[in-house]
Motif scaffolding. Structure first.
Motif, PDB file in Angstrom:
ATOM      1  N   GLU A 170      -1.455  19.758  -1.987  1.00 28.70           N
ATOM      2  CA  GLU A 170      -1.195  18.328  -1.913  1.00 28.70           C
ATOM      3  C   GLU A 170      -2.448  17.563  -1.495  1.00 28.70           C
ATOM      4  OE1 GLU A 170       2.145  17.454   0.518  1.00 28.70           O
ATOM      5  OE2 GLU A 170       3.587  18.402  -0.824  1.00 28.70           O
ATOM      6  N   SER A 172      -4.940  15.098   0.531  1.00 30.26           N
ATOM      7  CA  SER A 172      -5.170  14.889   1.973  1.00 30.26           C
ATOM      8  C   SER A 172      -5.614  13.456   2.223  1.00 30.26           C
ATOM      9  CB  SER A 172      -6.212  15.881   2.497  1.00 30.26           C
ATOM     10  OG  SER A 172      -7.378  15.857   1.684  1.00 30.26           O
ATOM     11  N   ASN A 173      -4.758  12.496   1.826  1.00 32.44           N
ATOM     12  CA  ASN A 173      -5.053  11.090   2.124  1.00 32.44           C
ATOM     13  C   ASN A 173      -5.099  10.880   3.636  1.00 32.44           C
ATOM     14  OD1 ASN A 173      -5.053  10.367  -0.627  1.00 32.44           O
ATOM     15  ND2 ASN A 173      -2.829  10.127  -0.618  1.00 32.44           N
ATOM     16  N   GLU A 273       0.416   8.974  -4.004  1.00 23.19           N
ATOM     17  CA  GLU A 273       0.899  10.310  -4.352  1.00 23.19           C
ATOM     18  C   GLU A 273       0.209  10.859  -5.595  1.00 23.19           C
ATOM     19  OE1 GLU A 273       5.164  12.636  -4.289  1.00 23.19           O
ATOM     20  OE2 GLU A 273       5.123  10.474  -4.520  1.00 23.19           O
ATOM     21  N   VAL A 347       3.449   9.415  14.938  1.00 27.20           N
ATOM     22  CA  VAL A 347       3.980   8.848  13.692  1.00 27.20           C
ATOM     23  C   VAL A 347       5.099   7.871  13.993  1.00 27.20           C
ATOM     24  CG1 VAL A 347       5.214   9.409  11.558  1.00 27.20           C
ATOM     25  CG2 VAL A 347       3.304  10.850  12.297  1.00 27.20           C
ATOM     26  N   GLU A 358       8.061   6.331   4.200  1.00 29.76           N
ATOM     27  CA  GLU A 358       7.552   6.883   2.937  1.00 29.76           C
ATOM     28  C   GLU A 358       6.045   6.697   2.824  1.00 29.76           C
ATOM     29  OE1 GLU A 358      11.555   4.852   1.964  1.00 29.76           O
ATOM     30  OE2 GLU A 358       9.898   4.638   3.366  1.00 29.76           O
ATOM     31  N   GLY A 361       4.259   9.080   5.260  1.00 31.59           N
ATOM     32  CA  GLY A 361       4.362  10.452   4.764  1.00 31.59           C
ATOM     33  C   GLY A 361       3.314  10.799   3.719  1.00 31.59           C
ATOM     34  N   ARG A 362       2.794   9.780   3.022  1.00 32.12           N
ATOM     35  CA  ARG A 362       1.767  10.027   2.013  1.00 32.12           C
ATOM     36  C   ARG A 362       0.363   9.944   2.594  1.00 32.12           C
ATOM     37  NH1 ARG A 362       6.293   8.492  -0.353  1.00 32.12           N
ATOM     38  NH2 ARG A 362       6.759   9.078  -2.511  1.00 32.12           N
ATOM     39  N   PRO A 364      -1.032  12.132   5.268  1.00 37.17           N
ATOM     40  CA  PRO A 364      -0.774  13.225   6.228  1.00 37.17           C
ATOM     41  C   PRO A 364      -1.842  13.376   7.304  1.00 37.17           C
ATOM     42  CG  PRO A 364      -1.520  14.115   4.121  1.00 37.17           C
ATOM     43  CD  PRO A 364      -1.325  12.644   3.916  1.00 37.17           C
ATOM     44  N   VAL A 365      -3.086  12.959   7.025  1.00 31.54           N
ATOM     45  CA  VAL A 365      -4.177  13.126   7.997  1.00 31.54           C
ATOM     46  C   VAL A 365      -4.325  11.822   8.771  1.00 31.54           C
ATOM     47  CG1 VAL A 365      -6.599  13.722   8.321  1.00 31.54           C
ATOM     48  CG2 VAL A 365      -5.322  14.723   6.416  1.00 31.54           C
TER      49      VAL A 365
END
Length: 479
Positions: A170, A172-173, A273, A347, A358, A361-362, A364-365
Motif C-alpha cells: 500500500e 505510504s502517504n 488511494e 488519530v 476515511e 486512514g489514507r 498512514p504515516v
C-alpha cells in the motif's frame, strides 16, 4: 455530391498547409488535441486533420455530420453558401485556431518497448543516505527526517518493484503536523530536489467542491503535471505536497453547505488511494477550452502538512481527562507551557479536530515536527548549506567587504524571532531590518573592508563594528 465526397473535401489539405520543421517537431513531441472536445489523441483516438493544422476526433466529426443530416441541411448548399448569399462567407477556422501554448499540450507517452524503467530499485538511496542529505539543509527535526526518509524509501521501492503477485504494497502517504515556521514545506522541497522528482506544492485553502468558485480537487494533480512538463509518465511518480491541510477540517456548528471542508476531504479520497482521474492541462479547473488527460495517482506520493491550531486544546482535554482522577491527579495547567505537546497526538485527536476517519486512514504515516528553540534558530542562521548568514556574507563579498556576526548577536536575533512566534520565518525579517542601513551605506565607501554585527546593534543600543582596509575595527554610531 455525396456525404463521403464532402468529407473528403473538408479533410483534403493543399500544399500551403504543409507544416514546417517546428510543427513536425511539436507533432513528434506532443499529442494532437481535438479542436472541438479538447481531448488528446491518447484519450479520443486517431485524429482527422483538416486545413489550417486543425485536428478533430472521429467522434466529433461524426456528430457534426449527424447533426447536419438531421437538420435537413443539404451539404452541397452548405459548402456553396458563401457564394450564394450576400455579405456572408464561410468561417475561417484558421482565425479561430490560433496557437495552443505548450503548457496546454500533452506530451506523447513513450512506447512500452522503448520506455526506460521508472526507477532502478538498486539506485534508490537508502533511508540513512536520504536523512544525511536532509541534515545538510534542515536543522533539527531528527524524528521527522527519519520518518520521511523511511516512508519515501518504501514508496519508491514499491513503485520500482510494481509487484504483480497477491501481496500488494500500500501507499505510504504522510501527514506532518507542526507549528508554523518549523520547516514543513522546506523539508518537502529539499526532499524533492534531492530525489530529482517533480514536485507540486498546493494550498488546501483554495480547494472547493466541484462546481463552486475555487480550484477543483483535481487541480493538485494538474499542478504536478505542469511541474513534470506535461509528461504523464514523469508526473505519475512525483510528489504532491498539500499545505494548510487543517483548513479543510469539518466545520463545527454550521448550517451552511461545507464546500471547502468535509466535502473536499471526501473528494480527495480517490486521489490519495490511487485512481485514474481526468485532469485539465494548463489550467486549475475543467472547462470546454482546456484539453484533458488521464493521470493515474496510484504511484504519486501525497504529503499533507498543517499547523493544526487548536489541536493542542484537544490533546490537553484528553490528557487532563486521563490524569484528573484520584489523590495524585495532575494540575489542569500542567501542559500549558509544553511547546511540543503535538508529539502526543493520536488519530482520535485528529478526528476530533475535524478530519474524517476515511481521510486519516489514507495517510498512514503521521508524524510531528518540534517547535524551534533559540538554539535551533541560531543553528538555522549559520549551519545549512544556504543559511541566511551565508547569503548576506556573499552579498557583501561581491562588494569586497567581509561580514561577520558575533555569537551574542546571533542569540539576540534568535530571541527576537522566538518572541514573534512564527518560527524561522521571522529570522529573515529581523535581519533585513538591521541590515538595511549597512547594505545602503557600505557601497558608498570603497575603504570599508569589514563589518561586524554586535548584540548592541541588533538590540538598537549601538552600531556595528566597521574596519577600514588595513585598519583596526571601529564602532560606528551613525548607522
Amino acid at each position: 455530391m455525396s456525404e463521403n465526397e464532402n468529407k473528403d473535401d473538408l479533410i483534403h489539405t493543399d500544399h500551403n498547409d504543409i507544416p514546417n520543421d517546428n510543427t513536425n517537431k511539436d507533432k513528434d513531441e506532443y499529442e494532437d488535441i481535438c479542436y472541438i472536445c479538447r481531448r488528446p489523441e491518447s484519450v479520443a483516438g486517431k485524429m482527422i486533420h483538416i486545413p489550417s493544422n486543425i485536428c478533430i476526433c472521429q467522434d466529433c466529426m461524426q456528430k457534426t455530420f449527424d447533426s447536419m443530416n438531421g437538420s435537413g441541411l443539404n451539404m452541397n448548399d452548405f459548402m456553396n453558401m458563401g457564394g450564394g448569399m450576400p455579405n456572408i462567407g464561410m468561417i475561417n477556422l484558421a482565425d479561430m485556431q490560433g496557437f495552443m501554448p505548450n503548457n496546454q499540450k500533452v506530451k506523447k507517452k513513450k512506447p512500452k518497448e522503448q520506455s526506460e524503467p521508472v526507477l532502478d530499485i538498486h539506485a534508490i538511496p537508502a533511508p540513512h543516505k536520504i536523512k544525511a542529505k536532509l541534515d545538510e539543509y534542515v536543522v533539527g527535526q531528527e524524528h521527522a527526517k527519519k520518518v520521511i526518509s523511511v516512508a519515501v524509501y518504501n514508496h519508491y521501492k514499491r513503485v520500482a518493484a510494481d509487484t504483480k503477485d497477491e501481496i500488494e504494497i500500500e501507499k505510504s502517504n504522510m501527514l506532518m503536523i507542526g507549528p508554523t515556521g518549523c520547516g514543513k514545506t522546506y523539508l518537502v522541497k529539499t526532499l524533492a530536489k534531492l530525489l530529482d522528482v517533480p514536485l507540486a506544492i498546493t494550498d488546501a485553502t483554495s480547494l472547493t467542491e466541484a462546481g463552486y468558485i475555487g480550484d477543483d480537487i483535481e487541480s493538485v494533480v494538474s499542478k504536478l503535471l505542469a511541474a513534470a512538463g506535461n509528461d504523464v509518465d514523469k508526473a505519475e511518480r512525483g510528489i504532491i505536497f498539500i499545505d494548510e491541510i487543517d483548513k479543510i477540517a469539518k466545520k463545527k456548528n454550521t448550517n451552511q453547505r461545507d464546500v471547502s471542508g468535509e466535502s473536499v476531504q471526501q473528494g480527495m479520497l480517490k486521489l490519495l488511494e490511487g485512481a485514474e482521474v481526468e485532469v485539465p492541462v494548463g489550467a486549475s479547473s475543467k472547462n470546454a477550452m482546456v484539453p484533458m488527460t488521464m493521470v493515474n495517482t496510484k504511484n504519486i506520493l501525497f504529503i499533507c502538512g498543517g499547523a493544526f491550531p487548536g489541536l493542542e486544546d484537544v490533546i490537553k482535554e484528553r490528557l487532563n481527562k486521563e490524569a484528573s482522577i484520584g489523590f495524585k491527579a495532575d494540575l489542569k495547567d500542567k501542559y500549558d507551557e509544553d511547546e511540543n505537546l503535538l508529539r502526543q497526538v493520536t488519530v482520535e485527536d485528529i478526528r476530533k479536530f475535524g478530519m474524517i476517519p476515511e481521510f486519516i486512514g489514507r495517510l498512514p504515516v503521521i508524524f510531528t515536527l518540534d517547535a524551534l528553540t533559540e538554539e535551533m534558530l541560531v543553528r538555522i542562521l549559520k549551519e545549512p548549506k544556504n543559511a541566511i548568514l551565508k547569503q548576506y556574507k556573499k552579498l557583501l563579498a561581491l562588494d569586497e567587504v567581509e561580514l561577520s556576526f558575533e555569537d551574542d548577536a546571533l542569540y539576540a536575533i534568535a530571541k527576537k524571532a522566538k518572541e514573534k512566534k512564527v518560527g524561522a520565518r521571522a529570522l529573515r525579517a529581523i535581519i533585513e531590518e538591521f541590515m538595511l542601513d549597512i547594505m545602503y551605506e557600505v557601497p558608498k565607501d570603497d575603504n570599508i573592508g569589514k563589518v561586524t554585527i554586535t548584540r548592541d546593534y541588533v538590540e538598537k543600543n549601538g552600531g556595528p563594528l566597521i574596519a577600514m582596509r588595513g585598519c583596526a575595527e571601529l564602532e560606528d554610531h551613525n548607522m
